[in-house]
Design a protein around this motif. Structure first.
Motif, mmCIF file in Angstrom:
data_model
loop_
_atom_site.group_PDB
_atom_site.id
_atom_site.type_symbol
_atom_site.label_atom_id
_atom_site.label_comp_id
_atom_site.label_asym_id
_atom_site.label_seq_id
_atom_site.Cartn_x
_atom_site.Cartn_y
_atom_site.Cartn_z
ATOM 1 N N THR A 22 0.765 -1.227 0.038
ATOM 2 C CA THR A 22 0.050 0.188 0.127
ATOM 3 C C THR A 22 0.870 1.253 0.108
ATOM 4 O O THR A 22 2.008 1.401 0.369
ATOM 5 C CB THR A 22 -0.949 -0.091 1.201
ATOM 6 O OG1 THR A 22 -0.025 0.117 2.386
ATOM 7 C CG2 THR A 22 -1.875 -1.115 1.258
ATOM 8 N N TYR A 24 -0.047 4.462 1.181
ATOM 9 C CA TYR A 24 -0.088 5.204 2.212
ATOM 10 C C TYR A 24 -0.120 4.408 3.495
ATOM 11 O O TYR A 24 -0.867 3.417 3.639
ATOM 12 C CB TYR A 24 -1.261 6.158 2.233
ATOM 13 C CG TYR A 24 -2.593 5.617 1.360
ATOM 14 C CD1 TYR A 24 -3.314 4.712 2.149
ATOM 15 C CD2 TYR A 24 -2.500 5.856 -0.070
ATOM 16 C CE1 TYR A 24 -4.350 4.242 1.277
ATOM 17 C CE2 TYR A 24 -3.604 5.247 -0.723
ATOM 18 C CZ TYR A 24 -4.417 4.244 -0.144
ATOM 19 O OH TYR A 24 -5.376 3.796 -0.800
ATOM 20 N N ALA A 184 -2.221 -2.442 -10.386
ATOM 21 C CA ALA A 184 -2.871 -2.444 -9.328
ATOM 22 C C ALA A 184 -2.847 -1.113 -8.494
ATOM 23 O O ALA A 184 -3.930 -0.621 -7.819
ATOM 24 C CB ALA A 184 -2.529 -3.867 -8.474
ATOM 25 N N GLU A 187 -4.976 1.315 -9.797
ATOM 26 C CA GLU A 187 -6.448 1.394 -9.462
ATOM 27 C C GLU A 187 -6.401 1.973 -8.012
ATOM 28 O O GLU A 187 -7.550 2.665 -7.665
ATOM 29 C CB GLU A 187 -6.795 -0.022 -9.441
ATOM 30 C CG GLU A 187 -8.247 -0.288 -9.318
ATOM 31 C CD GLU A 187 -8.399 -1.829 -9.004
ATOM 32 O OE1 GLU A 187 -7.796 -2.677 -9.742
ATOM 33 O OE2 GLU A 187 -9.363 -2.399 -8.460
ATOM 34 N N GLU A 188 -5.593 1.471 -7.068
ATOM 35 C CA GLU A 188 -5.603 2.045 -5.782
ATOM 36 C C GLU A 188 -5.489 3.407 -5.820
ATOM 37 O O GLU A 188 -6.351 4.141 -4.929
ATOM 38 C CB GLU A 188 -4.288 1.367 -5.159
ATOM 39 C CG GLU A 188 -4.238 1.354 -3.630
ATOM 40 C CD GLU A 188 -2.918 0.770 -3.209
ATOM 41 O OE1 GLU A 188 -2.875 0.815 -1.999
ATOM 42 O OE2 GLU A 188 -2.029 0.504 -4.007
ATOM 43 N N ALA A 191 -8.913 5.030 -6.730
ATOM 44 C CA ALA A 191 -9.961 5.041 -5.599
ATOM 45 C C ALA A 191 -9.581 6.112 -4.412
ATOM 46 O O ALA A 191 -10.400 6.543 -3.971
ATOM 47 C CB ALA A 191 -9.839 3.499 -4.948
ATOM 48 N N GLN A 197 -15.863 3.279 -8.998
ATOM 49 C CA GLN A 197 -15.523 2.058 -9.944
ATOM 50 C C GLN A 197 -14.093 2.131 -10.423
ATOM 51 O O GLN A 197 -13.858 2.220 -11.568
ATOM 52 C CB GLN A 197 -16.252 1.914 -10.946
ATOM 53 C CG GLN A 197 -17.878 1.806 -10.545
ATOM 54 C CD GLN A 197 -18.785 2.165 -11.245
ATOM 55 O OE1 GLN A 197 -18.594 2.912 -12.220
ATOM 56 N NE2 GLN A 197 -20.090 2.132 -10.981
ATOM 57 N N PRO A 198 -12.929 2.256 -9.820
ATOM 58 C CA PRO A 198 -11.738 2.380 -10.080
ATOM 59 C C PRO A 198 -11.187 1.497 -11.160
ATOM 60 O O PRO A 198 -10.616 1.818 -12.155
ATOM 61 C CB PRO A 198 -10.650 2.562 -9.144
ATOM 62 C CG PRO A 198 -11.763 1.909 -7.995
ATOM 63 C CD PRO A 198 -12.878 1.992 -8.218
ATOM 64 N N ARG A 201 -12.601 2.041 -14.491
ATOM 65 C CA ARG A 201 -12.137 3.385 -15.054
ATOM 66 C C ARG A 201 -10.720 3.390 -15.413
ATOM 67 O O ARG A 201 -10.361 4.249 -16.117
ATOM 68 C CB ARG A 201 -12.281 4.423 -13.960
ATOM 69 C CG ARG A 201 -13.743 5.008 -13.597
ATOM 70 C CD ARG A 201 -14.147 5.751 -14.874
ATOM 71 N NE ARG A 201 -15.506 6.106 -14.841
ATOM 72 C CZ ARG A 201 -16.185 6.936 -15.748
ATOM 73 N NH1 ARG A 201 -15.437 7.227 -17.050
ATOM 74 N NH2 ARG A 201 -17.257 7.342 -15.714
#
Lengths: 401, 410, 345
Positions: A22, A24, A184, A187-188, A191, A197-198, A201
């Motif tokens: 991740t 953050y 990935a 996409e994160e 979001a 709907q990342p 998108r």
């Protein structure tokens, strides 16, 4: 001014240093904007930040930056000695009118100026001299540690690639992770900036996004590599008021999520008032006033700042506005002395002869470039120096109708 | 403000309305062209859907709204620069929409426009004298002694009159033979104003006249506009998105959203007691140059963007972004209801107490927020993410006491 | 060029008239807006001229072209006016030295014969005609054709482009589809057919034939310009003032497309020269006894191995003229293009 790279403060999750996983690293909930009480450690009041202040390290320091462009008409001195420091997680607002050099100075920091530009001065990122770096090193820094958000997301994104591809490319160009992980991550990030709907998108093209969504995607692209510094050049100027509010909120939220500092360049004093810890006012290529946002807005020590504030209509006041007379000087032929002197109501002979340095005023961290800042300090309402101008209605106006 | 004699149009029609400018049910549609050989019209976009408003002599109507809400199109439709699809525009009782081109040319003397972009609105190849004097030439007023329906203007030579106009807007008449590029943005905007005033109109449509100018220059142009209004009794149709300037200059306000007027009324009523949720949100979102106020203010942050006019929502057009929306909003379009003092609001659930509304909007959101869970970002909390406007499901507003960081800065 | 005028700002946002000097004292300032006009900025036209004059290739090309034109028209005369050259292009003579050129430019210290023109500097053809005179005649005709083509195709292209760009709708559809049709058919084929049919009418008719196929690119260009210009706010302002279409087209839009048209017109001249050459070479262009550069090349192509100068001289002039015109076009384009704000150090 060569602060060595410092350890991130303790609350800064170490995970963020690694680029996998991740982005953050907060385990708890990220501070959402709904929370009235900010996390105590996150807030950095610039008023307390003097040189060498402990607790938050300098990430970016600019010293004596000058940029000039040779043109057919002469040398355009776009930036004439800009110095500032940016601390971790700080928001520094740079305000100025068109042609004040606010954008050019940050393009110089990003290394995005055209080849014809002549740049001098020092730019340090965590103590490393950026201008002295090789192109390759600069590239590694750009987009990775120092990211940029542009005014117009439509032109800043390539229309022929999907948003997901461009986001992933921002990661892949620094060879931080394999393509699959980059997708990935993209996409994160979508979001994170609040795009619904990342996953779906990712496959959209920029033109399929609305203006606000595109600017969100731009923010996502800027923070995807977990930068230390985000330079936002008029990030909301092209947007409507209600969307602007969303974007600014999102920008703050995302900044907190990735622990970045922001240089916010804008002409909108309202945006700076709500966002910036410190404000730097530029005029004719130079900073003319720097200080905590409250200091600058409530206790301006440079007539130009006072004039700017005075020329905004306020809710209660329906009388005449108080514009600053005249126009900004040509950057090719600057007046001698203070560049603001031809428009300044406090002008004296000394202003026309010597350009005042940016020097501390009543507070050590509130700097202004004015010979007469004490006169502003003495006045109850510094904006009152700017009287409504005579609009030249004298000659023959009566007959016109 | 003395109502100036009806200058150019002269005749007052019998069926004349009491207003100087009266716009009723104005609809403006643009065809959407398909691709292919004949570029057939495949659809229509309604940029303005039934706008009714009026303007009295010497008055300023501020029209605010976001881009694409149809405010500029309304201005141009009033001027007949775009022929309205339906509806009526009456100037001093004379219907403009059905007028012949010849008659319209005469009416244009009484109805002029100032554009937003001072760099695009002046022909770069024409000296300023020609730019301002062009109107006089077109209407045969250039030569001394010709034309001129109300005295002074027609008896003067064109050059003299152009000089007068230049000094009227605060420029020196000697600058008349220069070209537009020699002037700064503020000066160019003054030239644009002088051009619009050349024919002594009663109504000026100001299409974002100061948005493209720097803050310090804006104030000068606003002052000029106010002076001119006092002097010449002009009526302004002031289109802008800068709420503080609109508040400063307007007598009445019309708030537009997606081609419709959602709220209109006297300036102070609209600003101090906004009743349409969109107005409330708009006013709460506009940043102010006051750090303290920014920190403490309550604001409603609407989610999403303005829906596409190609496919506007049913019923109330604001319902997709409104936190007060109920089922009825989707089925019935709210009619404008007069709440006294000419304050018209088109909402089923008008806001009565703004302070309470801001608090309630906030509570409503904290209770019912639908954060979009992201399957891939493990443990990564996503901020307040409502349905997005473009996805067509946005319902939430996020109330935001300004940035937590700024809060700590005090 | 003039120092006191060097005040235009280099800011991308646009010029800023500023008042570093001569600003009235704060007390008695006439008005906010009147300030800042103490300085004269350079006009668009001046800028364009200055940039063009600085374009070295264009300047050199103008010089070369000028020399060629003067040489061509003064040497053998034109329209009955006699020239200074002793031979006429259509008078046969005795073949001297197998018709080889007598021009010598190699200096003696390099082992040559020094500079001398000789009797027939470019040599002679097999009829003994002076080849210099022939080449000059060919140059005259080619230049004239190019000029006429340039003017005619520019006018036609501008009118068609302007009409379709301004009026849009049906006018645009018809005119532009017509343009497309002409563009689709290879230029050379149309020109050859037309040339075959009307080629006997002399160079002027030939020029019209060439113009009939070269206006298309200009028409498209002008249409594009009109389409973008008609949406400009100053055009809208003129309409708001009640201006009629004629006034809008001629006073507002056309002056703002002059740059594009000039550049395109110049380049169409270069195209015309090459097209005329090609037509004449193929035998559809200028007919004997008159001549053109293309015809000269085609007539003597078989002599290439034995008497190459008969091929080289007209070829040299074709290349020189076409290059010069192209360079001038480039220079104009650079001068008109606002993005060309680069510095020549």
């Amino acid at each position: 001014m060569s602060t060595p790279p410092t350890q991130p403060p303790s609350d800064w999750n170490a995970e963020t240093a690694g680029d996998q996983g991740t982005l953050y690293g907060h385990d708890g909930p990220t501070p959402t904007v709904l929370e009235r009480d900010p996390e105590p450690s996150v807030g950095v009041h610039v008023g307390h930040l003097t040189a060498g202040s402990a607790g938050s390290a300098e990430v970016l320091s600019v010293e004596g930056l000058t940029v000039s462009f040779p043109t057919e008409d002469g040398l355009v001195q776009a930036v004439r000695g800009v110095s500032y420091t940016l601390h971790e997680r700080e928001v520094l607002g740079i305000v100025g009118e068109s042609g004040s050099g606010k954008s050019v100075s940050s393009m110089a920091v990003m290394g995005l100026l055209p080849r014809s530009a002549r740049v001098s001065g020092t730019i340090r990122y965590r103590g490393q001299d950026v201008l002295g770096m090789s192109r390759k090193q600069q590239r590694a820094l750009r987009g990775r540690k120092i990211a940029m958000i542009f005014q117009d997301p439509m032109t800043a994104m390539n229309p022929v690639y999907t948003v997901g591809f461009q986001l992933a490319e921002a990661v892949l160009s620094h060879e931080l992770m394999p393509r699959k992980a980059a997708m990935a991550r993209a996409e994160e990030m979508l979001a994170l900036v609040g795009i619904p709907q990342p996953k779906a998108r990712l496959d959209s093209y920029p033109h399929e996004f609305s203006g606000g969504m595109r600017q969100r995607a731009m923010i996502a692209m800027a923070v995807i590599n977990n930068p230390d510094v985000i330079i936002a050049d008029e990030p909301t100027t092209a947007l409507d008021v209600t969307v602007q509010a969303q974007i600014l909120e999102k920008l703050i939220e995302v900044k907190d999520a990735v622990n970045a500092a922001i240089v916010l360049i804008t002409h909108d004093l309202g945006v700076v008032a709500g966002m910036a810890h410190r404000t730097l006012v530029m005029y004719a290529g130079r900073p003319v006033e720097v200080g905590g946002t409250d200091d600058v807005f409530y206790r301006p020590r440079m007539p130009y700042t006072a004039g700017l504030l005075g020329s905004i209509p306020s809710a209660g006041d329906t009388g005449r506005l108080r514009p600053i007379g005249g126009a900004p000087p040509s950057l090719i032929a600057l007046p001698t002395g203070c560049p603001f002197s031809p428009r300044c109501p406090l002008v004296t002979d000394v202003c026309r002869q010597t350009e005042p340095p940016l020097a501390p005023t009543d507070a050590a961290d509130h700097l202004a470039a004015c010979h007469h800042w004490d006169r502003l300090a003495a006045a109850d309402d510094p904006t009152a120096f700017f009287r409504p101008e005579l609009t030249g209605l004298a000659s023959g106006a009566g007959e016109i109708r | 403000m003395s109502s100036p004699a009806s200058a150019a149009t002269g005749v007052r029609s019998d069926e004349g309305s009491e207003h100087l400018l009266d716009v009723r049910d104005l609809v403006m549609e643009f065809p959407v062209k398909g691709k292919g050989f004949f570029r057939r019209t495949v659809g229509r976009v309604q940029a303005v859907s039934g706008v009714s408003l009026h303007l009295d002599a010497g008055e300023t109507l501020g029209v605010v709204g976001e881009s694409g809400c149809g405010k500029s199109t309304t201005g141009r439709a009033i001027l007949q620069l775009h022929k309205p699809t339906s509806g009526s525009v009456r100037l001093r009782g004379r219907e403009l929409t059905t007028m012949s081109a010849q008659d319209l040319r005469a009416v244009r003397r009484n109805l002029q426009i100032v554009f937003q972009d001072p760099f695009a609105s002046l022909n770069p190849k024409m000296p300023v004298n020609d730019i301002i004097g062009e109107a006089l030439r077109i209407h045969g007023l250039w030569k001394a002694g010709q034309g001129g329906t109300n005295g002074s203007a027609g008896t003067k030579g064109g050059t003299e009159r152009v000089g007068q106009l230049l000094s009227l807007v605060g420029l020196s008449p000697e600058h008349g033979n220069r070209y537009p590029h020699e002037f700064s943005g503020g000066q160019r905007q003054r030239i644009g104003i002088a051009r619009a005033l050349a024919l002594e109109p009663e109504v000026l449509i100001l299409d974002e006249p100061v948005s493209a100018l720097d803050v310090s220059v804006q104030a000068g142009v606003v002052n000029l506009l106010e002076d001119l209004q006092d002097r010449l009794g002009l009526a302004y149709f002031f289109i802008a998105h800068d709420l503080s300037i609109v508040r400063h200059i307007s007598d009445r306000i019309a708030v537009m959203y997606l081609g419709k007027i959602v709220e209109t009324g006297p300036r102070d009523d609209v600003y101090d007691h906004p009743m349409h949720p969109y107005t409330v949100a708009l006013l709460s979102a506009a940043p102010e140059a006051d750090p303290e106020a920014e920190r403490t203010r309550e604001r409603i942050i609407l989610t999403g963007d303005v829906p596409s006019p190609l496919n506007p929502p049913s019923g109330c057009r604001f319902r997709t972004r409104c936190w007060k929306a109920q089922d009825v909003c989707a089925t019935q379009e709210p009619p404008p209801i007069d709440h006294g003092n000419g304050h018209l609001v088109a909402c089923h659930f008008p806001v009565t107490d703004v302070e309470r509304e801001l608090r309630e909007a906030q509570q409503h959101l904290q209770g019912g927020r639908t954060a979009v869970p992201d399957p891939r970002s493990v443990g990564a909390p996503v901020g307040p993410v409502g349905g997005h406007g473009a996805a067509g499901v946005g319902r939430e507003a996020v109330a935001d006491p300004r940035s937590p960081e700024a809060g700590s800065a005090s | 060029m003039t120092t006191e005028k060097d005040q235009i700002s280099g800011k991308p946002a646009g010029p800023v008239g500023s008042a570093p000097a001569g600003t009235p004292a704060p007390g008695g300032r006439p008005s906010e807006a009147a300030q800042g006009m103490a300085v004269v900025a350079r006009s668009q036209g001046q800028l364009v001229r200055r940039r063009f004059l600085r374009h070295r290739a264009a300047m050199a090309s103008i010089a070369v072209l000028f020399i060629v034109v003067v040489l061509a028209f003064s040497s053998i005369g034109f329209l009955g006016i006699p020239g200074w050259w002793k031979y006429s292009y259509d008078a046969a003579g005795t073949v001297v030295n197998r018709g080889a050129p007598t021009l010598s430019v190699v200096p003696t210290w390099l082992g040559g014969n020094g500079f001398s023109i000789g009797e027939h500097p470019f040599g002679q053809d097999d009829l003994g005609r002076d080849y210099f005179a022939l080449t000059m005649r060919g140059t005259q005709i080619s230049l004239l054709i190019a000029l006429v083509v340039g003017v005619v195709s520019t006018v036609v292209g501008t009118v068609i482009g302007a009409l379709s760009g301004y009026y849009r709708g049906m006018v645009e559809t018809v005119l532009m589809r017509f343009t497309d049709v002409i563009i689709t058919i290879p230029v050379l084929v149309i020109a050859a057919v037309l040339g075959q049919k009307y080629g006997n009418g002399g160079p002027f008719v030939l020029a019209l034939v060439v113009a009939a196929v070269t206006w298309t690119s200009l028409a498209r260009l002008v249409r594009g310009e009109f389409l973008s210009q008609r949406e400009k706010e100053f055009v809208e302002a003129a309409r708001a003032l009640g201006a009629k279409p004629r006034r809008i087209i001629f006073r507002h839009i056309l002056p703002n497309t002059v740059g594009v048209i000039t550049v395109a017109a110049t380049l169409s001249v270069a195209t015309a020269i090459l097209l005329e050459t090609a037509l004449s070479y193929l035998g559809f262009g200028v007919r004997a006894p008159d001549t053109s550069l293309g015809l000269l090349v085609s007539t003597y192509q078989n002599a290439f191995t034995t008497r190459p100068w008969l091929f080289w001289w007209p070829g040299l002039f074709i290349v020189a003229i076409a290059l010069c015109v192209n360079f001038i076009g480039d220079g104009l384009r650079d001068a008109f293009d606002p993005r060309q704000n680069r510095v020549r150090a």
